[in-house]
Design an enzyme around this catalytic site. Structure first.
Site, mmCIF file in Angstrom:
data_model
loop_
_atom_site.group_PDB
_atom_site.id
_atom_site.type_symbol
_atom_site.label_atom_id
_atom_site.label_comp_id
_atom_site.label_asym_id
_atom_site.label_seq_id
_atom_site.Cartn_x
_atom_site.Cartn_y
_atom_site.Cartn_z
ATOM 1 N N CYS A 105 0.792 -1.304 -0.094
ATOM 2 C CA CYS A 105 -0.030 0.007 0.010
ATOM 3 C C CYS A 105 0.810 1.321 -0.016
ATOM 4 C CB CYS A 105 -0.985 0.134 1.177
ATOM 5 S SG CYS A 105 -1.999 1.500 1.421
ATOM 6 N N ASN A 204 -0.684 -7.169 -11.490
ATOM 7 C CA ASN A 204 -1.826 -6.034 -10.923
ATOM 8 C C ASN A 204 -1.067 -4.856 -11.360
ATOM 9 O OD1 ASN A 204 -2.178 -4.493 -8.052
ATOM 10 N ND2 ASN A 204 -3.750 -4.778 -9.291
#
Length: 318
Positions: A105, A204
């Site tokens: 993150c 991703n």
């Protein structure tokens, strides 16, 4: 071409109602929002475990933990793994099919806590965190990382964890510094797949269309794809990708299907979170509306939506 397509964890987005929508349209594996290991450690379970609520029909479901203290992760892993025996006073909890550790993150709030992507700079600490989770759960472990941060790239980071017993990697192909801009590093993801053949590598980043998905698969040879921002307001992307990889073409949803899905989404929020939480549909309605004629005028009405009847009325006028 047959590959897995995951719903990547997104804070404030991948709650139970949205995960059920994505499962309906073909998501193979779904992830929770980020859950604080510190919150679970310090017995602030009510808020943290609300994010872990799940339904059997969304399996396989992964709970994602974030934090920076191995002791916190140890207790959090034990709590998550005990959800088949203990619900901690929160209905709707069930033992997930796996635990994910967030090393990826880039959000400033998480980074300032020395969590998420910050941990890629701290390889020894990250190793302790993986070991802490492994020693306190019988569930499969996945990890989520980025292409790199500062002088640490994903290959170097993964080498430090390679001998540990984790199963799946979600790799966002951009560095911390890139954020969400620029092209994902296809060559890096391909190198990771070659260097770690015993791990399941899920690519991703930057997948907003079936064409993006095909390019990612062909360039990286990854085992699967993880979708994030591309499915906000567009859960059909899961089935479109599967159709495109198999047949070379795909269909787009008609307005009536978009309306039906938006209403279903609102109904799931009402069912699983209560009508007082229906204001959460506002952001999703904005995304569902983005490609509909007259959306600009309808968006003005979104912020006035407060109950299910308001949602029905707005969607009827779409």
């Amino acid at each position: 071409m047959n590959i897995k397509v995951f719903l990547s964890p997104m804070a404030g987005i991948t709650d139970l109602p949205f995960r059920l929508i994505c499962k309906e349209f073909g998501a193979d594996v779904v992830y929770s929002e980020m859950i604080s290991s510190a919150g679970l450690f310090h017995n602030n379970r009510a808020r943290s475990l609300q994010l872990a609520k799940s339904a059997p029909e969304e399996a396989p479901f992964m709970v994602q933990l974030f934090g920076n203290d191995p002791a916190h992760f140890s207790k959090a892993a034990r709590i998550v793994s005990s959800l088949n025996k203990e619900n901690y006073g929160i209905p709707g909890l069930r033992k997930p099919e796996g635990i994910d550790i967030n090393f990826g993150c880039p959000a400033p709030k998480i980074y300032r806590q020395k969590s998420g992507c910050f941990l890629m700079r701290e390889k020894n600490l990250s190793r302790e965190i993986v070991q802490a989770v492994r020693q306190n759960t019988d569930l499969p472990i996945s990890i989520k990382i980025r292409a790199g941060i500062r002088k640490t790239d994903a290959l170097e980071f993964l080498e430090s964890l390679a001998d540990l017993n984790w199963k799946t990697l979600i790799i966002h192909g951009r560095t911390y510094e890139q954020g969400f801009s620029g092209k994902p590093d296809f060559r890096l993801i391909k190198q990771i797949k070659q260097n770690f053949p015993g791990k399941e590598v899920i690519a991703n980043g930057g997948i907003f269309s079936p064409e993006d998905a095909l390019e990612m698969v062909e360039e990286t040879q990854a085992d699967g794809l993880a979708l994030a921002r591309g499915v906000m307001g567009n859960p059909w992307l899961f089935q479109q990708i599967r159709q495109y990889l198999k047949e070379g073409c795909y269909s787009t949803p008609a307005i009536e299907e978009i309306k039906k899905t938006a209403l279903n989404h609102a109904g799931l929020i009402k069912k699983h979170k209560g009508e007082n939480k229906l204001i959460e549909i506002r952001k999703h309605l904005g995304w569902y509306l983005k490609n509909i004629p007259g959306a600009k005028n309808l968006r003005k009405q979104i912020n006035s939506v407060e109950n299910f009847k308001d949602v029905e009325k707005l969607i009827k006028n779409m």
